[in-house]
Write a protein that holds these residues in place. Structure first.
Motif, PDB file in Angstrom:
ATOM      1  N   GLY A  78       0.812  -1.218   0.000  1.00  0.00           N
ATOM      2  CA  GLY A  78       0.000   0.000   0.000  1.00  0.00           C
ATOM      3  C   GLY A  78       0.842   1.262   0.000  1.00  0.00           C
ATOM      4  N   SER A  79       1.906   1.265   0.785  1.00  0.00           N
ATOM      5  CA  SER A  79       2.748   2.458   0.831  1.00  0.00           C
ATOM      6  C   SER A  79       3.541   2.630  -0.465  1.00  0.00           C
ATOM      7  CB  SER A  79       3.672   2.434   2.051  1.00  0.00           C
ATOM      8  OG  SER A  79       4.505   1.305   2.038  1.00  0.00           O
ATOM      9  N   LEU A  80       3.929   1.539  -1.101  1.00  0.00           N
ATOM     10  CA  LEU A  80       4.611   1.639  -2.392  1.00  0.00           C
ATOM     11  C   LEU A  80       3.664   2.210  -3.447  1.00  0.00           C
ATOM     12  CD1 LEU A  80       7.175   1.141  -4.061  1.00  0.00           C
ATOM     13  CD2 LEU A  80       6.342  -1.186  -4.489  1.00  0.00           C
ATOM     14  N   ALA A  81       2.440   1.706  -3.488  1.00  0.00           N
ATOM     15  CA  ALA A  81       1.446   2.237  -4.429  1.00  0.00           C
ATOM     16  C   ALA A  81       1.133   3.698  -4.114  1.00  0.00           C
ATOM     17  CB  ALA A  81       0.168   1.386  -4.372  1.00  0.00           C
ATOM     18  N   ALA A  82       1.014   4.034  -2.833  1.00  0.00           N
ATOM     19  CA  ALA A  82       0.744   5.414  -2.436  1.00  0.00           C
ATOM     20  C   ALA A  82       1.891   6.332  -2.848  1.00  0.00           C
ATOM     21  CB  ALA A  82       0.517   5.490  -0.934  1.00  0.00           C
ATOM     22  N   LEU A  83       3.125   5.842  -2.729  1.00  0.00           N
ATOM     23  CA  LEU A  83       4.284   6.653  -3.105  1.00  0.00           C
ATOM     24  C   LEU A  83       4.285   6.947  -4.603  1.00  0.00           C
ATOM     25  CD1 LEU A  83       6.832   8.072  -2.125  1.00  0.00           C
ATOM     26  CD2 LEU A  83       8.074   5.934  -2.501  1.00  0.00           C
ATOM     27  N   ILE A  84       3.887   5.982  -5.401  1.00  0.00           N
ATOM     28  CA  ILE A  84       3.806   6.194  -6.850  1.00  0.00           C
ATOM     29  C   ILE A  84       2.797   7.297  -7.162  1.00  0.00           C
ATOM     30  CG2 ILE A  84       3.114   5.145  -9.047  1.00  0.00           C
ATOM     31  CD1 ILE A  84       4.219   2.454  -7.841  1.00  0.00           C
ATOM     32  N   TRP A 135       2.395  15.080  -7.086  1.00  0.00           N
ATOM     33  CA  TRP A 135       3.303  16.147  -6.674  1.00  0.00           C
ATOM     34  C   TRP A 135       3.911  16.850  -7.877  1.00  0.00           C
ATOM     35  CZ3 TRP A 135       8.356  14.878  -3.500  1.00  0.00           C
ATOM     36  CH2 TRP A 135       9.037  16.058  -3.216  1.00  0.00           C
ATOM     37  N   GLU A 136       4.455  16.083  -8.805  1.00  0.00           N
ATOM     38  CA  GLU A 136       5.206  16.656  -9.916  1.00  0.00           C
ATOM     39  C   GLU A 136       4.348  17.053 -11.116  1.00  0.00           C
ATOM     40  OE1 GLU A 136       8.057  17.601  -9.267  1.00  0.00           O
ATOM     41  OE2 GLU A 136       8.709  16.287  -7.650  1.00  0.00           O
ATOM     42  N   MET A 137       3.092  16.611 -11.161  1.00  0.00           N
ATOM     43  CA  MET A 137       2.235  16.959 -12.298  1.00  0.00           C
ATOM     44  C   MET A 137       1.111  17.931 -11.930  1.00  0.00           C
ATOM     45  SD  MET A 137       3.474  15.601 -14.985  1.00  0.00           S
ATOM     46  CE  MET A 137       2.179  15.829 -16.163  1.00  0.00           C
ATOM     47  N   VAL A 138       0.607  17.854 -10.695  1.00  0.00           N
ATOM     48  CA  VAL A 138      -0.607  18.600 -10.372  1.00  0.00           C
ATOM     49  C   VAL A 138      -0.413  19.581  -9.214  1.00  0.00           C
ATOM     50  CG1 VAL A 138      -3.022  18.375  -9.663  1.00  0.00           C
ATOM     51  CG2 VAL A 138      -2.016  16.659 -11.169  1.00  0.00           C
ATOM     52  N   LEU A 139       0.028  19.083  -8.074  1.00  0.00           N
ATOM     53  CA  LEU A 139      -0.002  19.873  -6.844  1.00  0.00           C
ATOM     54  C   LEU A 139       1.116  20.906  -6.723  1.00  0.00           C
ATOM     55  CD1 LEU A 139      -1.030  17.021  -4.408  1.00  0.00           C
ATOM     56  CD2 LEU A 139      -2.483  18.797  -5.372  1.00  0.00           C
ATOM     57  N   ALA A 140       2.343  20.545  -7.044  1.00  0.00           N
ATOM     58  CA  ALA A 140       3.467  21.473  -6.901  1.00  0.00           C
ATOM     59  C   ALA A 140       4.564  21.186  -7.910  1.00  0.00           C
ATOM     60  CB  ALA A 140       4.013  21.402  -5.482  1.00  0.00           C
ATOM     61  N   LYS A 178      10.397  10.158 -11.862  1.00  0.00           N
ATOM     62  CA  LYS A 178      10.945   9.488 -10.683  1.00  0.00           C
ATOM     63  C   LYS A 178      10.003   8.403 -10.165  1.00  0.00           C
ATOM     64  CE  LYS A 178       9.207  12.715  -7.224  1.00  0.00           C
ATOM     65  NZ  LYS A 178       9.554  13.794  -6.321  1.00  0.00           N
ATOM     66  N   ALA A 179       8.754   8.414 -10.608  1.00  0.00           N
ATOM     67  CA  ALA A 179       7.798   7.377 -10.206  1.00  0.00           C
ATOM     68  C   ALA A 179       8.001   6.080 -10.995  1.00  0.00           C
ATOM     69  CB  ALA A 179       6.366   7.878 -10.378  1.00  0.00           C
ATOM     70  N   VAL A 180       8.636   6.157 -12.139  1.00  0.00           N
ATOM     71  CA  VAL A 180       8.810   4.977 -13.002  1.00  0.00           C
ATOM     72  C   VAL A 180       9.591   3.849 -12.321  1.00  0.00           C
ATOM     73  CG1 VAL A 180       9.780   4.150 -15.187  1.00  0.00           C
ATOM     74  CG2 VAL A 180       8.463   6.271 -15.120  1.00  0.00           C
ATOM     75  N   PRO A 181      10.734   4.126 -11.675  1.00  0.00           N
ATOM     76  CA  PRO A 181      11.446   3.025 -11.014  1.00  0.00           C
ATOM     77  C   PRO A 181      10.619   2.332  -9.924  1.00  0.00           C
ATOM     78  CG  PRO A 181      12.882   4.927 -11.197  1.00  0.00           C
ATOM     79  CD  PRO A 181      11.520   5.371 -11.621  1.00  0.00           C
ATOM     80  N   LEU A 208      15.241   4.157  -0.134  1.00  0.00           N
ATOM     81  CA  LEU A 208      15.891   5.168   0.703  1.00  0.00           C
ATOM     82  C   LEU A 208      16.356   6.374  -0.121  1.00  0.00           C
ATOM     83  CD1 LEU A 208      17.842   2.871   3.161  1.00  0.00           C
ATOM     84  CD2 LEU A 208      15.655   4.034   3.518  1.00  0.00           C
ATOM     85  N   LEU A 209      16.514   6.210  -1.422  1.00  0.00           N
ATOM     86  CA  LEU A 209      16.809   7.355  -2.287  1.00  0.00           C
ATOM     87  C   LEU A 209      15.645   8.348  -2.272  1.00  0.00           C
ATOM     88  CD1 LEU A 209      18.331   5.454  -5.337  1.00  0.00           C
ATOM     89  CD2 LEU A 209      19.558   6.849  -3.667  1.00  0.00           C
ATOM     90  N   TYR A 210      14.430   7.828  -2.223  1.00  0.00           N
ATOM     91  CA  TYR A 210      13.249   8.687  -2.170  1.00  0.00           C
ATOM     92  C   TYR A 210      13.141   9.371  -0.805  1.00  0.00           C
ATOM     93  CZ  TYR A 210      11.973   6.609  -6.587  1.00  0.00           C
ATOM     94  OH  TYR A 210      11.982   6.217  -7.901  1.00  0.00           O
TER      95      TYR A 210
END
Length: 135
Positions: free
Chosen positions: A15-21, A27-32, A44-47, A71-73
């Motif tokens: 769930g957290s992996l899907a939420a992170l995607i 974040w990068e397309m809509v909110l900021a 950065k969501a592709v990997p 941990l890079l994220y």
């Protein structure tokens, strides 16, 4: 070998992996986004898509390497959280770091019984080899 708590940790990791995607894309397309209309940082969501199936299938190896890769994220979230002061981007960055922490804890806790079993097996094999070489 899987118990009830492990199921919760598995679902927490998935769930957290899907939420992170979803979080990264929003974040990068809509909110900021860095630029109006979105930015290339959405890639950065592709990997994160690569291990999604393995995490879903409870693949131990996938959970191991993603617990390190993610941990890079976390690093990105902390750096951008500190540097993007007072903006929605900073809040999104801290949210990213938090989601990564949830994934990391869930993945490690899911893998814990497997690691214990592997250590026990290795010790038994080592003891068996020692006994056979003494004879």
């Amino acid at each position: 070998m899987e118990n009830t708590m492990q199921k919760y940790f598995h679902w927490g990791a998935f769930g957290s992996l899907a939420a992170l995607i979803v979080w990264c894309v929003l974040w990068e397309m809509v909110l900021a986004p860095l630029k109006p209309g979105g930015s290339w940082l959405v890639l950065k969501a592709v990997p994160l898509l690569l291990p999604l199936y393995g995490v879903w299938k409870r693949d131990i190896y996938t959970l191991q390497w993603t617990s390190m890769m993610i941990l890079l994220y976390f690093t990105e979230g902390v750096v951008r959280g500190w540097s993007d002061k007072g903006s929605i981007s900073a809040w999104m960055a801290w949210g990213e770091a938090l989601i990564v922490c949830v994934y990391f804890v869930c993945a490690v806790m899911y893998l814990r019984p497997y690691k214990k079993a592997a250590k026990k097996l290795a010790k038994e094999l080592l003891d068996k080899v020692k006994v056979n070489t003494v004879k």
